[in-house]
Design a protein around this motif. Structure first.
Motif, PDB file in Angstrom:
ATOM      1  N   GLY B  46      26.788   7.383  52.204  1.00 43.04           N
ATOM      2  CA  GLY B  46      26.919   8.519  51.295  1.00 43.04           C
ATOM      3  C   GLY B  46      26.836   8.076  49.845  1.00 43.04           C
ATOM      4  O   GLY B  46      26.139   8.676  49.019  1.00 43.04           O
ATOM      5  N   ILE B  47      27.552   7.001  49.519  1.00 39.49           N
ATOM      6  CA  ILE B  47      27.536   6.508  48.130  1.00 39.49           C
ATOM      7  C   ILE B  47      26.127   6.050  47.756  1.00 39.49           C
ATOM      8  O   ILE B  47      25.612   6.367  46.673  1.00 39.49           O
ATOM      9  N   PHE B  48      25.491   5.329  48.682  1.00 43.56           N
ATOM     10  CA  PHE B  48      24.144   4.829  48.391  1.00 43.56           C
ATOM     11  C   PHE B  48      23.180   5.994  48.135  1.00 43.56           C
ATOM     12  O   PHE B  48      22.395   5.987  47.176  1.00 43.56           O
ATOM     13  N   ILE B  49      23.253   7.015  48.984  1.00 40.88           N
ATOM     14  CA  ILE B  49      22.330   8.143  48.823  1.00 40.88           C
ATOM     15  C   ILE B  49      22.602   8.894  47.527  1.00 40.88           C
ATOM     16  O   ILE B  49      21.675   9.299  46.815  1.00 40.88           O
ATOM     17  N   CYS B  50      23.870   9.057  47.192  1.00 41.07           N
ATOM     18  CA  CYS B  50      24.193   9.740  45.930  1.00 41.07           C
ATOM     19  C   CYS B  50      23.613   8.990  44.747  1.00 41.07           C
ATOM     20  O   CYS B  50      23.031   9.569  43.828  1.00 41.07           O
ATOM     21  N   LEU B  51      23.756   7.646  44.773  1.00 44.75           N
ATOM     22  CA  LEU B  51      23.234   6.854  43.655  1.00 44.75           C
ATOM     23  C   LEU B  51      21.716   6.940  43.587  1.00 44.75           C
ATOM     24  O   LEU B  51      21.128   7.012  42.511  1.00 44.75           O
ATOM     25  N   LEU B  52      21.077   6.944  44.773  1.00 43.26           N
ATOM     26  CA  LEU B  52      19.624   6.984  44.785  1.00 43.26           C
ATOM     27  C   LEU B  52      19.100   8.334  44.324  1.00 43.26           C
ATOM     28  O   LEU B  52      18.108   8.417  43.590  1.00 43.26           O
ATOM     29  N   GLU B  53      19.774   9.412  44.752  1.00 41.25           N
ATOM     30  CA  GLU B  53      19.237  10.744  44.483  1.00 41.25           C
ATOM     31  C   GLU B  53      19.721  11.353  43.179  1.00 41.25           C
ATOM     32  O   GLU B  53      19.229  12.395  42.765  1.00 41.25           O
ATOM     33  N   TYR B  54      20.747  10.742  42.554  1.00 33.88           N
ATOM     34  CA  TYR B  54      21.276  11.374  41.336  1.00 33.88           C
ATOM     35  C   TYR B  54      20.245  11.510  40.220  1.00 33.88           C
ATOM     36  O   TYR B  54      20.136  12.566  39.604  1.00 33.88           O
ATOM     37  N   PRO B  55      19.474  10.451  39.910  1.00 34.73           N
ATOM     38  CA  PRO B  55      18.495  10.661  38.833  1.00 34.73           C
ATOM     39  C   PRO B  55      17.379  11.570  39.293  1.00 34.73           C
ATOM     40  O   PRO B  55      16.665  11.299  40.247  1.00 34.73           O
ATOM     41  N   ARG B  56      17.239  12.686  38.585  1.00 35.56           N
ATOM     42  CA  ARG B  56      16.200  13.638  38.930  1.00 35.56           C
ATOM     43  C   ARG B  56      14.883  13.163  38.363  1.00 35.56           C
ATOM     44  O   ARG B  56      14.837  12.666  37.237  1.00 35.56           O
ATOM     45  N   GLY B  57      13.810  13.323  39.135  1.00 32.05           N
ATOM     46  CA  GLY B  57      12.500  12.950  38.628  1.00 32.05           C
ATOM     47  C   GLY B  57      11.958  14.047  37.740  1.00 32.05           C
ATOM     48  O   GLY B  57      12.502  15.145  37.685  1.00 32.05           O
ATOM     49  N   CYS B  58      10.849  13.747  37.040  1.00 27.79           N
ATOM     50  CA  CYS B  58      10.304  14.813  36.229  1.00 27.79           C
ATOM     51  C   CYS B  58       9.278  15.589  37.040  1.00 27.79           C
ATOM     52  O   CYS B  58       8.740  15.120  38.022  1.00 27.79           O
ATOM     53  N   LYS B  59       9.022  16.826  36.571  1.00 26.03           N
ATOM     54  CA  LYS B  59       8.108  17.691  37.303  1.00 26.03           C
ATOM     55  C   LYS B  59       6.676  17.271  36.996  1.00 26.03           C
ATOM     56  O   LYS B  59       6.433  16.477  36.096  1.00 26.03           O
ATOM     57  N   ALA B  60       5.751  17.852  37.739  1.00 31.30           N
ATOM     58  CA  ALA B  60       4.348  17.477  37.556  1.00 31.30           C
ATOM     59  C   ALA B  60       3.884  17.727  36.130  1.00 31.30           C
ATOM     60  O   ALA B  60       3.044  17.015  35.597  1.00 31.30           O
ATOM     61  N   LYS B  61       4.460  18.781  35.505  1.00 31.80           N
ATOM     62  CA  LYS B  61       4.025  19.090  34.139  1.00 31.80           C
ATOM     63  C   LYS B  61       4.579  18.106  33.139  1.00 31.80           C
ATOM     64  O   LYS B  61       4.267  18.162  31.970  1.00 31.80           O
ATOM     65  N   GLY B  62       5.447  17.207  33.584  1.00 33.73           N
ATOM     66  CA  GLY B  62       5.921  16.181  32.692  1.00 33.73           C
ATOM     67  C   GLY B  62       7.290  16.426  32.109  1.00 33.73           C
ATOM     68  O   GLY B  62       7.893  15.526  31.561  1.00 33.73           O
ATOM     69  N   ASN B  63       7.804  17.633  32.230  1.00 34.78           N
ATOM     70  CA  ASN B  63       9.151  17.851  31.708  1.00 34.78           C
ATOM     71  C   ASN B  63      10.111  17.896  32.881  1.00 34.78           C
ATOM     72  O   ASN B  63       9.721  18.099  34.006  1.00 34.78           O
ATOM     73  N   GLY B  64      11.348  17.665  32.617  1.00 39.68           N
ATOM     74  CA  GLY B  64      12.324  17.686  33.685  1.00 39.68           C
ATOM     75  C   GLY B  64      13.706  17.860  33.103  1.00 39.68           C
ATOM     76  O   GLY B  64      13.968  17.457  31.972  1.00 39.68           O
ATOM     77  N   VAL B  65      14.594  18.494  33.894  1.00 44.17           N
ATOM     78  CA  VAL B  65      15.960  18.690  33.430  1.00 44.17           C
ATOM     79  C   VAL B  65      16.786  17.518  33.932  1.00 44.17           C
ATOM     80  O   VAL B  65      16.858  17.277  35.137  1.00 44.17           O
ATOM     81  N   GLN B  66      17.394  16.807  33.018  1.00 45.81           N
ATOM     82  CA  GLN B  66      18.166  15.637  33.423  1.00 45.81           C
ATOM     83  C   GLN B  66      19.546  16.043  33.882  1.00 45.81           C
ATOM     84  O   GLN B  66      20.124  16.989  33.367  1.00 45.81           O
ATOM     85  N   ARG B  67      20.065  15.267  34.829  1.00 50.11           N
ATOM     86  CA  ARG B  67      21.476  15.472  35.155  1.00 50.11           C
ATOM     87  C   ARG B  67      22.280  14.666  34.133  1.00 50.11           C
ATOM     88  O   ARG B  67      21.804  13.664  33.612  1.00 50.11           O
ATOM     89  N   PRO B  68      23.504  15.095  33.837  1.00 52.98           N
ATOM     90  CA  PRO B  68      24.243  14.362  32.799  1.00 52.98           C
ATOM     91  C   PRO B  68      24.470  12.906  33.186  1.00 52.98           C
ATOM     92  O   PRO B  68      24.863  12.610  34.304  1.00 52.98           O
ATOM     93  N   GLY B  69      24.200  12.014  32.258  1.00 50.62           N
ATOM     94  CA  GLY B  69      24.479  10.597  32.463  1.00 50.62           C
ATOM     95  C   GLY B  69      23.569   9.920  33.457  1.00 50.62           C
ATOM     96  O   GLY B  69      23.946   8.941  34.084  1.00 50.62           O
ATOM     97  N   GLN B  70      22.350  10.428  33.644  1.00 50.42           N
ATOM     98  CA  GLN B  70      21.514   9.848  34.681  1.00 50.42           C
ATOM     99  C   GLN B  70      20.642   8.714  34.187  1.00 50.42           C
ATOM    100  O   GLN B  70      19.907   8.103  34.961  1.00 50.42           O
ATOM    101  N   TYR B  71      20.718   8.390  32.888  1.00 51.78           N
ATOM    102  CA  TYR B  71      19.753   7.430  32.356  1.00 51.78           C
ATOM    103  C   TYR B  71      19.886   6.052  33.011  1.00 51.78           C
ATOM    104  O   TYR B  71      18.894   5.441  33.397  1.00 51.78           O
ATOM    105  N   CYS B  72      21.142   5.557  33.158  1.00 58.26           N
ATOM    106  CA  CYS B  72      21.322   4.207  33.727  1.00 58.26           C
ATOM    107  C   CYS B  72      20.736   4.137  35.132  1.00 58.26           C
ATOM    108  O   CYS B  72      20.027   3.197  35.487  1.00 58.26           O
ATOM    109  N   LEU B  73      21.046   5.171  35.921  1.00 55.58           N
ATOM    110  CA  LEU B  73      20.551   5.155  37.301  1.00 55.58           C
ATOM    111  C   LEU B  73      19.036   5.311  37.338  1.00 55.58           C
ATOM    112  O   LEU B  73      18.387   4.772  38.234  1.00 55.58           O
TER     113      LEU B  73
END
Lengths: 509, 187
Positions: B46-73
């Motif tokens: 569970g912890i591993f999956i949360c860490l892997l999935e927390y950083p949201r990718g950007c959309k095809a158009k190039g913009n994306g909404v970041q989750r708070p504090g996702q930069y390090c991950l």
């Protein structure tokens, strides 16, 4: 005493489910109830979200509680706990005994029990449905991929169906009264003597009657009524009176429907089967109730609107458009606007759309000298980044301006357009044409301002021009502007009732 | 709106599954259930999956909404290159991770949710989507030209002094007229 105490949780989930469906039929209620009842129901989406969070939280707590108790029931059945527990679990093995522990086999696992009981299976299925609904309702998915959100949300049918049958297995048991009665406080210390001594006959248990359906049945029926009503409205014919393509890909549709009655500031849902069979989209009504048709202005913002506009552009002149179904009108009517002697109307961006309806209605009432209209002066503020896609509104203001000039009523309506998205090229353009009679952007006699309004100055000016009136302020725009205006209304209202008093109306259009 | 990017929904579903797996694992370990080792696995997975999935990718158009504090991950996940970029691998990974959760009841829900996330990722992979990190873009600031720093060397062009001199015969023309009407401040 011998049963697990989880009824309170179930009741809470049932109440939440009840409340959830209650708000689903707000549309139904909005039509027939009085305005004061409708106003709190307008916050329906916020309420829906709160209820959804509670359902999710309660489901989590309920599930964890069941994980624990299934495991403990299983262990108890296997004789891992004290003698009392083992004796209770063994009840039901012989004839003439009713069981307490729903796990009857000694060689099973909690997982197997979960998937072979009605409660367990329905529980897993509806929890899964709930999780899918929640993950597809996250803001990112809702804003960008609305269809995923909309169609997945219909899993609520699975949710409520499963919820109703969840208790059908009656595995939550309670002690039946026997003759002679089983004295629990005395008998709990000597479980091996049950059936042998008179104070302790074999205790009998029966399952609890499933009650969820009692909570959800009423609201479910009301919701079904609402969907049936929508279907009936879908079947009613809607004629196109006029189809006008406005600048910047804005489509004006003037429609006629039998028995359609609207009030200012309301909205309708439109469905066009040729564009999409199942999608209903909301649009604010831009016509006044005095007109014999109703109109909406549709801007090309996404798939549905884009396809509709493309389809209608290709139509030959004067022909009827594709079948259109109309559900509504919904929303609180902004009838308060007519009650004030002086009205201050502020529309921001897209929020200016309901004001089209309001301004037209005020003008009609004024021409007919409708006694309901107490307004004798209107200050209209239109704030937007750019007038792109709102040229039709500028046209409306021009028409009103012309009519007022003809009747020599130029001071009835004062409007101020504030362009908050200006840049140096705008400024240069205005500088070159500043001495023209009409405004370069809108073609109106009153000039466009740049930047945001200075509310202190505006309120002072209104105070000076209307020294002894009640002024109603109506806003359709962002929250922070609402707070600022509310403060200013309080600041500039005089305690003396003979002087100017401002009333801020936080209408939700 | 247009085309739907399934990866966005798969990401939400996988993150939720990670949390559910984690919660189920905690319940199993804390309650010391039979075969609690699977619950312990649930916590780790569970912890591993949360860490892997927390950083949201950007959309095809190039913009994306970041989750708070996702930069390090984002930086960590990006470091794995094609392993995290490709959604086929993610679908396979989630399918493999969900299997041990099926053995005890606490983690069954996490297992099924993760399996659904794996299916949606497979759908995303078939449609050619990829995980691209959302990184802050350094906006190139428009620098004014170099010459703006130096004062002008020459005066602005004007007609010759003869024409500029005020003439006595033409007092009206020599008077200074304002190009715009000047009014006192009203406020």
């Amino acid at each position: 005493m011998y049963c697990i105490r989880h009824e309170p949780l179930s009741v809470i989930i049932k109440i939440k489910a009840f409340l959830n469906i209650v708000i689903e039929f707000y549309y139904f209620f909005l039509q027939c109830c009085g305005r004061s009842l409708r106003k709190p129901l307008d916050k329906n989406i916020t309420f829906h979200k709160c209820v959804a969070y509670m359902i999710a939280l309660m489901t989590a707590v309920h599930t964890i509680a069941h994980l624990l108790n299934l495991e403990w029931f299983n262990n108890s059945r296997d004789g891992e706990y004290d003698i009392l527990s083992t004796t209770l679990s063994a009840l039901g093995d012989s004839a003439n005994e009713t069981f307490l522990n729903p796990i009857r086999s000694t060689t099973t696992t909690p997982t197997y029990v979960a998937f072979t009981t009605i409660a367990g299976l329905t529980g897993v299925i509806i929890t899964l449905a709930l999780i899918l609904i929640i993950t597809s309702s996250m803001e990112v998915i809702r804003r960008s991929y609305f269809e995923v959100f909309w169609y997945t949300h219909h899993l609520f049918i699975v949710f409520f169906a499963g919820l109703v049958f969840h208790g059908a297995g009656r595995i939550v048991r309670h002690l039946e009264t026997t003759d002679p009665p089983h004295n629990t406080s005395f008998c709990k210390d000597q479980p091996l003597n049950w059936g042998n001594i008179p104070e302790c006959p074999i205790p009998q248990f029966e399952g609890g009657f499933p009650q969820t359906w009692m909570w959800v049945l009423g609201p479910m029926i009301l919701y079904i009524c609402e969907r049936v009503l929508r279907f009936i409205r879908y079947m009613q014919p809607v004629m196109y009176r006029k189809i006008v393509m406005r600048p910047s890909s804005v489509l004006e549709l003037q429609l006629v429907k039998n028995g359609f009655k609207m009030e200012v500031g309301q909205y309708v849902f439109l469905n066009c089967p040729e564009v999409s069979q199942l999608e209903w989209h909301p649009f604010t009504l831009t016509s006044a109730p005095e007109e014999d048709f109703f109109s909406v202005h549709i801007r090309s913002m996404g798939d549905w609107t884009g396809n509709l506009i493309n389809m209608l552009e290709k139509l030959p002149e004067g022909s009827q458009g594709p079948k259109m179904a109309v559900d509504g009108p919904f929303g609180t009517a902004s009838e308060d606007v007519f009650d004030y002697e002086v009205s201050m109307l502020i529309g921001c961006g897209i929020g200016v759309t309901p004001f089209a309806s309001i301004l037209k209605s005020i003008w009609y009432k004024f021409k007919e000298s409708n006694p309901k209209l107490r307004t004798r002066k209107i200050y209209f503020y239109w704030l937007c980044r750019e007038t792109h896609a709102f040229e039709w509104f500028a046209d409306l203001l021009q028409v009103l301006e012309k009519e007022m000039t003809e009747r020599e009523m130029r001071h009835f309506l004062t409007y101020n357009l504030y362009l908050t998205g200006w840049d140096s090229s705008h400024a240069a353009h205005v500088m070159v044409h500043f001495d023209k009679d009409t405004d370069v952007i809108t073609g109106l006699k009153q000039k466009t301002h740049y930047g945001r309004p200075n509310w202190d100055k505006e309120f002072e000016q209104i105070c000076n021009e209307n020294p002894s009136s009640t002024v109603g302020t109506f806003l359709c725009g962002p929250e922070n502007l609402a707070k600022e205006l509310e403060r200013k209304c309080v600041e500039y209202s005089d305690v003396d009732p003979r002087k100017t008093r401002f009333y801020f109306n936080k209408e939700n259009f | 709106m247009g085309k739907i990017e399934w990866a966005m929904w798969a990401n939400e579903q996988a993150l939720a599954s990670g949390l559910i797996l984690l919660t189920g694992g905690i319940v199993g370990v804390a309650g010391q259930f039979r075969n609690w080792q699977f619950a312990a696995y649930g916590i780790a997975a569970g912890i591993f999956i949360c860490l892997l999935e927390y950083p949201r990718g950007c959309k095809a158009k190039g913009n994306g909404v970041q989750r708070p504090g996702q930069y390090c991950l984002t930086v960590c996940v990006k470091a794995f290159g094609p392993l995290t970029r490709n959604y086929y691998i993610r679908a396979l990974l989630h399918a493999a991770l969900c299997v041990p959760g099926a053995f005890i009841l606490c983690t069954v829900l996490g297992c099924v949710c993760l399996a659904i996330a794996s299916i949606i990722y497979l759908l995303a992979a078939v449609r050619g989507e990829q995980w691209l990190p959302i990184l802050p873009r350094a906006e190139p600031r428009e620098k004014p030209g170099e010459s703006i720093k130096e004062p002008p060397q020459n005066p602005p062009p004007r007609p010759p002094a003869e024409m500029r001199r005020k003439r006595a015969e033409d007092m009206e023309g020599a008077a200074y007229t304002n190009p715009m009407p000047v009014m006192p401040n009203e406020y």
